[in-house]
Design a protein around this motif. Structure first.
Motif, PDB file in Angstrom:
ATOM      1  N   ARG A  18     -35.350  31.027  45.608  1.00  0.00           N
ATOM      2  CA  ARG A  18     -34.365  31.910  44.968  1.00  0.00           C
ATOM      3  C   ARG A  18     -34.889  33.334  45.077  1.00  0.00           C
ATOM      4  NH1 ARG A  18     -30.575  29.857  41.059  1.00  0.00           N
ATOM      5  NH2 ARG A  18     -30.703  31.986  40.300  1.00  0.00           N
ATOM      6  N   ASN A  19     -34.036  34.226  45.522  1.00  0.00           N
ATOM      7  CA  ASN A  19     -34.424  35.633  45.664  1.00  0.00           C
ATOM      8  C   ASN A  19     -34.725  36.293  44.319  1.00  0.00           C
ATOM      9  OD1 ASN A  19     -34.167  35.537  48.448  1.00  0.00           O
ATOM     10  ND2 ASN A  19     -32.009  36.114  48.373  1.00  0.00           N
ATOM     11  N   ASP A  20     -34.124  35.769  43.256  1.00  0.00           N
ATOM     12  CA  ASP A  20     -34.340  36.361  41.937  1.00  0.00           C
ATOM     13  C   ASP A  20     -35.583  35.796  41.242  1.00  0.00           C
ATOM     14  OD1 ASP A  20     -32.959  33.910  41.757  1.00  0.00           O
ATOM     15  OD2 ASP A  20     -32.036  34.451  39.842  1.00  0.00           O
ATOM     16  N   TRP A  21     -36.319  34.920  41.900  1.00  0.00           N
ATOM     17  CA  TRP A  21     -37.569  34.389  41.375  1.00  0.00           C
ATOM     18  C   TRP A  21     -38.735  34.963  42.163  1.00  0.00           C
ATOM     19  CZ3 TRP A  21     -36.749  28.364  40.934  1.00  0.00           C
ATOM     20  CH2 TRP A  21     -35.786  28.118  39.960  1.00  0.00           C
ATOM     21  N   ASN A  22     -39.896  35.054  41.518  1.00  0.00           N
ATOM     22  CA  ASN A  22     -41.087  35.505  42.245  1.00  0.00           C
ATOM     23  C   ASN A  22     -41.670  34.340  43.050  1.00  0.00           C
ATOM     24  OD1 ASN A  22     -42.879  33.968  40.594  1.00  0.00           O
ATOM     25  ND2 ASN A  22     -42.977  35.631  39.095  1.00  0.00           N
ATOM     26  N   ASN A  26     -41.046  30.186  42.682  1.00  0.00           N
ATOM     27  CA  ASN A  26     -40.481  29.417  43.786  1.00  0.00           C
ATOM     28  C   ASN A  26     -41.429  28.308  44.221  1.00  0.00           C
ATOM     29  OD1 ASN A  26     -37.794  30.321  44.567  1.00  0.00           O
ATOM     30  ND2 ASN A  26     -38.775  32.303  44.913  1.00  0.00           N
TER      31      ASN A  26
END
Length: 137
Positions: A18-22, A26
């Motif tokens: 997920r792009n919104d997770w670091n 991930n």
């Protein structure tokens, strides 16, 4: 009611992240499948259709036509591609085997119905040990 299944194969790369997770989050959720440099699979796709046999042809569906539909709607778009970056129908979606199967089903169903059959199931094998089956809705 009769069922017939066509098998096809494709190779493709993807990444689960997920792009919104670091990166750590991930990695915790998706493990090595979140590798920043991607990874690939040799997928097997099984498309099962159902319906009644046409008394004139003896076919449920012409398998040459079914092969063409699968090729145009799925294989040509997925084979030797990066699912996250190159595949139009996967844009903005997680490139999990589950989501790939659902999206393939959505693409194939209308065209198969136009041929007088009904799409029963998509089975997508990611590895020899892992596969998903999707029956619609």
């Amino acid at each position: 009611m009769i069922y017939i299944t066509r098998r096809e194969r494709f190779s493709a790369a993807h990444k689960l992240a997920r792009n919104d997770w670091n990166e750590d989050q991930n990695l915790k959720v998706f493990g090595k499948c979140s590798n920043a440099n991607w990874h690939g699979h040799n997928y097997e796709l099984f498309v099962t259709v159902k319906g009644e046999v046409n008394s004139e042809t003896g076919f449920l569906i012409d398998l040459r036509v079914l092969k063409e539909i699968i090729q145009e709607e799925a294989i040509d778009k997925l084979d030797h591609k990066n699912i996250n970056l190159d595949v139009d129908f996967m844009q903005g979606k997680m490139a999990s085997t589950e989501m790939i199967a659902i999206e393939i089903f959505k693409r194939l169903a209308p065209r198969i119905e136009n041929e007088g059959a009904q799409l029963h199931c998509i089975k997508l094998c990611e590895t020899e040990n892992n596969f998903v089956e999707y029956f619609g809705n």
